[in-house]
Design an enzyme around this catalytic site. Structure first.
Site, PDB file in Angstrom:
ATOM      1  N   SER A  84      -5.817  -8.900  17.092  1.00  0.00           N
ATOM      2  CA  SER A  84      -6.151  -7.473  17.113  1.00  0.00           C
ATOM      3  C   SER A  84      -7.604  -7.278  17.583  1.00  0.00           C
ATOM      4  O   SER A  84      -7.945  -7.675  18.694  1.00  0.00           O
ATOM      5  CB  SER A  84      -5.883  -6.870  15.729  1.00  0.00           C
ATOM      6  OG  SER A  84      -5.900  -5.477  15.786  1.00  0.00           O
ATOM      7  N   ASP A  88       5.098  -3.409  16.686  1.00  0.00           N
ATOM      8  CA  ASP A  88       3.730  -3.200  16.192  1.00  0.00           C
ATOM      9  C   ASP A  88       3.398  -1.706  16.255  1.00  0.00           C
ATOM     10  O   ASP A  88       3.467  -1.091  17.315  1.00  0.00           O
ATOM     11  CB  ASP A  88       2.790  -4.015  17.104  1.00  0.00           C
ATOM     12  CG  ASP A  88       1.350  -4.025  16.632  1.00  0.00           C
ATOM     13  OD1 ASP A  88       0.880  -2.997  16.096  1.00  0.00           O
ATOM     14  OD2 ASP A  88       0.688  -5.052  16.831  1.00  0.00           O
ATOM     15  N   HIS A 137       2.380  -5.832  13.141  1.00  0.00           N
ATOM     16  CA  HIS A 137       0.990  -6.205  13.430  1.00  0.00           C
ATOM     17  C   HIS A 137       0.422  -7.150  12.366  1.00  0.00           C
ATOM     18  O   HIS A 137      -0.736  -7.549  12.460  1.00  0.00           O
ATOM     19  CB  HIS A 137       0.142  -4.920  13.482  1.00  0.00           C
ATOM     20  CG  HIS A 137      -1.198  -5.077  14.161  1.00  0.00           C
ATOM     21  ND1 HIS A 137      -1.326  -5.391  15.488  1.00  0.00           N
ATOM     22  CD2 HIS A 137      -2.466  -4.967  13.689  1.00  0.00           C
ATOM     23  CE1 HIS A 137      -2.599  -5.475  15.802  1.00  0.00           C
ATOM     24  NE2 HIS A 137      -3.323  -5.226  14.727  1.00  0.00           N
TER      25      HIS A 137
END
Lengths: 276, 276
Positions: A146, A222, A255
């Site tokens: 991320s 996600d 995620h």
């Protein structure tokens, strides 16, 4: 450097360490896994940069990298995502300030005195790790998740001579073009978007940065995919620049570390093949 | 039963669920990992009982069981170690009360109204899981860590017809003979030590309980080894009873999930071979 804790794990040693950082002006905590190895040998190192809100502990607890690193003989380093503590600026939101350093050196108040994560992760911590652990600094790879995927990509693109391999899990690929990134880069670097381009993987590639190849995994379920992550922008930039990108959209994955841990062993093995 | 969260992980689904328990009179939270499988098939199930202070989350975060369960096609269930919440009795110490149910049905005040973990884990939760997940209840295995190893051993010894396989990580093998166990069994079951024997693996074996075999891993650097765990008492009882025990003293390993996660895949594969 102070040893916070060590434990044997998967035949090697998982350690947590703390040191006073000159880059950030705070104590910084990081984790190093050293796999089993013959005395005197030096091992390749994989740097892992974490995402928003994380410390070294998230991937250390949930990342499931130790078995793969033990098998591959790779040292794994995980660090914090910002300076922290009293006297360090913060923001009430979780996507700015402490836990959200975005791997840049801030030029703007109130962030300048401590938020120097670029310098920390590209200069200070490598020097510390090189002196304290059996790493072969000629064989470095970098990855992250991320915001940490953003860090891994921008650092690899900026220092291609240093890293033989770069990959990412669900990275922020174009912070200048997404809300998380625009807020953070605007806050840390100011309103002049020209300064943002050195901290934007897609912009770096547009501006001529090159890598021999890239591996990116992205969960197709996600929740941040469409608005914040936008891997299609990286795919387009890599295609235009001739950078071989393996972008794997993983159906059903979110995620979280359920996603990261699922593909961690793949990434470790991929780096290992390039760090031999 | 309410779904708290689900996420795809290692090809399967890691879920967390909550339900009002009649055994404990509280809401109870548990975690189930269902590996990838052909629709309509029923899978063997491995029950995991956690140690002092833990909830379902410790092993779910740190246990590194999902890859092994996905490869073996085994469902993995992890539960809480006690009832919790307002109105539930507790003790200021971490080895008694909430987080420390010791897998017994309390007969003593103030524990009686809620501390019924034996009934919960041997009756209520299996019925719930059997109805809600694709488990083959003819193929069950059980394992656990520390206090949860105690639970796994005593439950397997008490219900040998139910479990085809039993193992443990650093179990409390003889609670009647160690401080943690004497405090907990005295508190929950009262001063009459005769009542403790049904909740003491070594005593159960002395009193005639049998299992076809047992696998136990124990860290040799475990700080609780000599005073609380005492695997030599289990080894002696198994030897006297003719129970084949594989007791592996693992050099350098402590009592943490660094130890559990290192040997988790071994245990999952060991159970899988017996649950096929």
């Amino acid at each position: 450097m102070e040893t916070v804790a060590t434990a044997k794990s998967h035949g090697g040693v998982q350690g947590v360490y703390r040191h006073p950082s000159t880059a950030t002006g705070t104590d910084m905590t990081f984790a190093v896994y050293v796999p089993p190895h013959a005395p005197g040998t030096r091992l390749p190192v994989l740097w892992y940069l974490s995402g928003l809100t994380c410390t070294h502990a998230n991937v250390t607890d949930k990342g499931e990298y130790r078995r793969a690193c033990a098998e591959a003989g790779i040292i794994f380093v995980a660090l914090d995502t910002s300076p922290r503590g009293e006297g360090v600026a913060d923001d009430p939101a979780w996507d700015m300030g402490q836990g959200a350093g975005f791997y840049v050196d801030a030029t703007q108040a109130p962030w300048t005195p401590h938020f120097a994560m670029w310098r920390y992760v590209t200069e200070e911590l490598p020097a510390l790790v090189a002196g304290a652990f059996p790493v072969d600094m000629a064989r470095q790879g970098i990855t992250g998740h991320s915001m940490g995927g953003h860090g891994a990509l921008t650092i690899a693109l900026t220092c291609p001579e240093r890293f033989r391999s770069a990959s990412a899990f669900a990275p922020i690929v174009a912070p200048s073009q997404v809300p998380w990134g625009a807020k953070a880069l605007g806050g840390y670097l100011g309103a002049d978007r020209a300064a943002w381009r050195r901290h934007d993987a897609v912009a770096l590639i547009e501006d001529g940065a090159r890598l021999p190849e890239l591996l990116v995994d992205q969960g197709a379920a996600d929740a941040f995919l469409a608005e914040q992550l936008r891997p299609e922008l990286l795919a387009a930039a890599c295609a235009a620049a001739g950078i071989p990108l393996t972008l794997r959209m993983q159906p059903g994955y979110d995620h979280s570390y359920n996603f990261v841990s699922t593909f961690m062993a793949d990434h470790v093995a991929w780096h290992a093949a390039r760090l031999r």
